[in-house]
Scaffold this motif. Structure first.
Motif, PDB file in Angstrom:
ATOM      1  N   PRO A 172       0.849  -1.191   0.000  1.00 54.38           N
ATOM      2  CA  PRO A 172       0.000   0.000   0.000  1.00 54.38           C
ATOM      3  C   PRO A 172       0.891   1.250   0.000  1.00 54.38           C
ATOM      4  O   PRO A 172       1.549   1.552   0.988  1.00 54.38           O
ATOM      5  N   LEU A 173       0.944   1.956  -1.117  1.00 54.12           N
ATOM      6  CA  LEU A 173       1.791   3.135  -1.259  1.00 54.12           C
ATOM      7  C   LEU A 173       1.191   4.340  -0.528  1.00 54.12           C
ATOM      8  O   LEU A 173       1.913   5.219  -0.068  1.00 54.12           O
ATOM      9  N   ALA A 174      -0.129   4.376  -0.459  1.00 54.51           N
ATOM     10  CA  ALA A 174      -0.861   5.436   0.242  1.00 54.51           C
ATOM     11  C   ALA A 174      -2.183   4.829   0.691  1.00 54.51           C
ATOM     12  O   ALA A 174      -2.467   3.663   0.413  1.00 54.51           O
ATOM     13  N   SER A 175      -2.998   5.597   1.377  1.00 55.60           N
ATOM     14  CA  SER A 175      -4.264   5.055   1.873  1.00 55.60           C
ATOM     15  C   SER A 175      -5.204   4.630   0.745  1.00 55.60           C
ATOM     16  O   SER A 175      -6.070   3.792   0.940  1.00 55.60           O
ATOM     17  N   ASP A 176      -5.016   5.173  -0.457  1.00 56.82           N
ATOM     18  CA  ASP A 176      -5.892   4.857  -1.583  1.00 56.82           C
ATOM     19  C   ASP A 176      -5.151   4.309  -2.808  1.00 56.82           C
ATOM     20  O   ASP A 176      -5.702   4.236  -3.888  1.00 56.82           O
ATOM     21  N   LEU A 177      -3.895   3.901  -2.654  1.00 54.19           N
ATOM     22  CA  LEU A 177      -3.097   3.422  -3.771  1.00 54.19           C
ATOM     23  C   LEU A 177      -2.323   2.166  -3.353  1.00 54.19           C
ATOM     24  O   LEU A 177      -1.548   2.195  -2.395  1.00 54.19           O
ATOM     25  N   ILE A 178      -2.562   1.040  -4.057  1.00 63.73           N
ATOM     26  CA  ILE A 178      -1.948  -0.245  -3.700  1.00 63.73           C
ATOM     27  C   ILE A 178      -1.253  -0.846  -4.921  1.00 63.73           C
ATOM     28  O   ILE A 178      -1.844  -0.950  -5.998  1.00 63.73           O
ATOM     29  N   LEU A 179      -0.004  -1.259  -4.744  1.00 68.97           N
ATOM     30  CA  LEU A 179       0.748  -1.988  -5.759  1.00 68.97           C
ATOM     31  C   LEU A 179       0.731  -3.463  -5.368  1.00 68.97           C
ATOM     32  O   LEU A 179       1.049  -3.807  -4.227  1.00 68.97           O
ATOM     33  N   TYR A 180       0.356  -4.320  -6.316  1.00 72.60           N
ATOM     34  CA  TYR A 180       0.220  -5.746  -6.032  1.00 72.60           C
ATOM     35  C   TYR A 180       0.787  -6.539  -7.196  1.00 72.60           C
ATOM     36  O   TYR A 180       0.494  -6.250  -8.359  1.00 72.60           O
ATOM     37  N   SER A 181       1.605  -7.542  -6.899  1.00 78.39           N
ATOM     38  CA  SER A 181       2.141  -8.402  -7.936  1.00 78.39           C
ATOM     39  C   SER A 181       2.040  -9.858  -7.474  1.00 78.39           C
ATOM     40  O   SER A 181       2.232 -10.158  -6.301  1.00 78.39           O
ATOM     41  N   ARG A 182       1.738 -10.746  -8.438  1.00 81.63           N
ATOM     42  CA  ARG A 182       1.574 -12.166  -8.112  1.00 81.63           C
ATOM     43  C   ARG A 182       2.158 -13.010  -9.242  1.00 81.63           C
ATOM     44  O   ARG A 182       1.968 -12.714 -10.420  1.00 81.63           O
ATOM     45  N   TYR A 183       2.880 -14.064  -8.869  1.00 80.62           N
ATOM     46  CA  TYR A 183       3.396 -15.036  -9.820  1.00 80.62           C
ATOM     47  C   TYR A 183       2.944 -16.414  -9.353  1.00 80.62           C
ATOM     48  O   TYR A 183       2.975 -16.722  -8.163  1.00 80.62           O
ATOM     49  N   ALA A 184       2.529 -17.241 -10.303  1.00 84.86           N
ATOM     50  CA  ALA A 184       2.087 -18.594  -9.973  1.00 84.86           C
ATOM     51  C   ALA A 184       2.541 -19.561 -11.056  1.00 84.86           C
ATOM     52  O   ALA A 184       2.618 -19.200 -12.231  1.00 84.86           O
ATOM     53  N   VAL A 185       2.817 -20.794 -10.639  1.00 77.48           N
ATOM     54  CA  VAL A 185       3.151 -21.844 -11.591  1.00 77.48           C
ATOM     55  C   VAL A 185       2.412 -23.120 -11.164  1.00 77.48           C
ATOM     56  O   VAL A 185       2.378 -23.462  -9.990  1.00 77.48           O
ATOM     57  N   PHE A 186       1.782 -23.778 -12.152  1.00 74.95           N
ATOM     58  CA  PHE A 186       1.034 -25.011 -11.926  1.00 74.95           C
ATOM     59  C   PHE A 186       1.766 -26.154 -12.614  1.00 74.95           C
ATOM     60  O   PHE A 186       2.154 -26.042 -13.779  1.00 74.95           O
ATOM     61  N   PHE A 187       1.958 -27.249 -11.873  1.00 75.46           N
ATOM     62  CA  PHE A 187       2.614 -28.442 -12.396  1.00 75.46           C
ATOM     63  C   PHE A 187       1.554 -29.543 -12.517  1.00 75.46           C
ATOM     64  O   PHE A 187       1.112 -30.081 -11.500  1.00 75.46           O
ATOM     65  N   PRO A 188       1.130 -29.880 -13.749  1.00 77.54           N
ATOM     66  CA  PRO A 188       0.085 -30.892 -13.934  1.00 77.54           C
ATOM     67  C   PRO A 188       0.501 -32.261 -13.418  1.00 77.54           C
ATOM     68  O   PRO A 188       1.680 -32.628 -13.458  1.00 77.54           O
ATOM     69  N   GLY A 189      -0.495 -33.019 -12.944  1.00 76.44           N
ATOM     70  CA  GLY A 189      -0.276 -34.371 -12.452  1.00 76.44           C
ATOM     71  C   GLY A 189      -0.730 -35.419 -13.449  1.00 76.44           C
ATOM     72  O   GLY A 189      -0.873 -35.152 -14.650  1.00 76.44           O
ATOM     73  N   ASN A 190      -1.013 -36.610 -12.946  1.00 75.37           N
ATOM     74  CA  ASN A 190      -1.369 -37.753 -13.790  1.00 75.37           C
ATOM     75  C   ASN A 190      -2.724 -37.626 -14.482  1.00 75.37           C
ATOM     76  O   ASN A 190      -3.020 -38.409 -15.375  1.00 75.37           O
ATOM     77  N   ALA A 191      -3.549 -36.663 -14.101  1.00 78.41           N
ATOM     78  CA  ALA A 191      -4.847 -36.478 -14.751  1.00 78.41           C
ATOM     79  C   ALA A 191      -4.691 -35.877 -16.146  1.00 78.41           C
ATOM     80  O   ALA A 191      -5.646 -35.848 -16.918  1.00 78.41           O
ATOM     81  N   TYR A 192      -3.496 -35.404 -16.470  1.00 80.15           N
ATOM     82  CA  TYR A 192      -3.236 -34.806 -17.779  1.00 80.15           C
ATOM     83  C   TYR A 192      -2.443 -35.769 -18.645  1.00 80.15           C
ATOM     84  O   TYR A 192      -1.455 -36.348 -18.197  1.00 80.15           O
ATOM     85  N   SER A 229       0.825 -11.364 -12.669  1.00 77.17           N
ATOM     86  CA  SER A 229      -0.005 -10.159 -12.712  1.00 77.17           C
ATOM     87  C   SER A 229       0.682  -9.047 -11.935  1.00 77.17           C
ATOM     88  O   SER A 229       1.403  -9.292 -10.970  1.00 77.17           O
ATOM     89  N   LEU A 230       0.451  -7.835 -12.380  1.00 77.97           N
ATOM     90  CA  LEU A 230       0.945  -6.629 -11.728  1.00 77.97           C
ATOM     91  C   LEU A 230      -0.194  -5.635 -11.780  1.00 77.97           C
ATOM     92  O   LEU A 230      -0.730  -5.364 -12.862  1.00 77.97           O
ATOM     93  N   SER A 231      -0.614  -5.139 -10.640  1.00 77.98           N
ATOM     94  CA  SER A 231      -1.716  -4.199 -10.641  1.00 77.98           C
ATOM     95  C   SER A 231      -1.440  -3.024  -9.715  1.00 77.98           C
ATOM     96  O   SER A 231      -0.754  -3.148  -8.703  1.00 77.98           O
ATOM     97  N   LEU A 232      -1.959  -1.884 -10.098  1.00 82.98           N
ATOM     98  CA  LEU A 232      -1.896  -0.672  -9.308  1.00 82.98           C
ATOM     99  C   LEU A 232      -3.338  -0.223  -9.141  1.00 82.98           C
ATOM    100  O   LEU A 232      -4.031   0.048 -10.117  1.00 82.98           O
ATOM    101  N   THR A 233      -3.811  -0.207  -7.906  1.00 79.08           N
ATOM    102  CA  THR A 233      -5.211   0.087  -7.628  1.00 79.08           C
ATOM    103  C   THR A 233      -5.334   1.434  -6.937  1.00 79.08           C
ATOM    104  O   THR A 233      -4.662   1.691  -5.936  1.00 79.08           O
ATOM    105  N   PHE A 234      -6.210   2.267  -7.476  1.00 83.82           N
ATOM    106  CA  PHE A 234      -6.500   3.575  -6.873  1.00 83.82           C
ATOM    107  C   PHE A 234      -7.953   3.586  -6.444  1.00 83.82           C
ATOM    108  O   PHE A 234      -8.837   3.281  -7.244  1.00 83.82           O
ATOM    109  N   SER A 235      -8.208   3.890  -5.192  1.00 81.13           N
ATOM    110  CA  SER A 235      -9.573   3.943  -4.665  1.00 81.13           C
ATOM    111  C   SER A 235      -9.997   5.387  -4.454  1.00 81.13           C
ATOM    112  O   SER A 235      -9.218   6.216  -3.983  1.00 81.13           O
TER     113      SER A 235
END
Length: 156
Positions: A117-137, A149-155
């Motif tokens: 949270p950069l300020a009370s109404d501004l948030i920087l958020y980043s997320r990385y994910a990796v999925f490793f398939p199993g035997n169902a694939y 994802s990278l997001s900057l949210t202003f409220s």
């Protein structure tokens, strides 16, 4: 550092002769349909992002605020979550049409994120994910899936 540990288990029942968890076409062929038809989104992993139907989900996570000594970074947090996915009914399908094998293990996922949270109404958020398939694939569709994802949210 305000460590936060989480553990979660969720299950959406399935039906062994249902190939699609969302459509009636290719749905239950005989007997009683035990497939859970979800409405809305269940927040379980960003790379697989599964529907809660014919699936069991185990989640473990941790987060910390490592820079809280410095006032500008007081609310900065980072964390990671791990997921394991299994079919509820081995012979049934899941929302991902590539998971066509009659096997229980759907796969595993690892997500990591930072939130500042950069300020009370501004948030920087980043997320990385990796999925490793199993035997169902099948072998041709079992490559890891990546999400970023990278997001900057202003409220107002």
């Amino acid at each position: 550092t305000h460590p936060d540990l989480t553990a979660e288990y969720a299950v959406g029942t399935g039906d062994p002769d249902r190939t699609s968890v969302t459509n009636t076409l290719g749905g239950n062929l005989k007997g009683k349909d035990r497939n859970f038809l979800p409405f809305g989104v269940y927040p379980a992993g960003s790379a697989l992002a599964p529907a809660l139907s014919n699936i069991q989900i185990l989640k473990a996570g941790a987060s910390v605020r490592p820079l809280e000594r410095w006032w500008r970074f007081r609310a900065f947090s980072m964390g990671a979550e791990g997921y394991s996915y299994w079919k509820d009914e081995t012979r049934g399908g899941i929302y991902d049409v590539d998971a066509t094998e009659k096997a229980r293990e759907i796969g595993r996922e690892l997500d990591a994120y930072v939130r500042w949270p950069l300020a009370s109404d501004l948030i920087l958020y980043s997320r990385y994910a990796v999925f490793f398939p199993g035997n169902a694939y099948p072998l041709g569709t079992n490559d890891p899936e990546h999400y970023f994802s990278l997001s900057l949210t202003f409220s107002f």
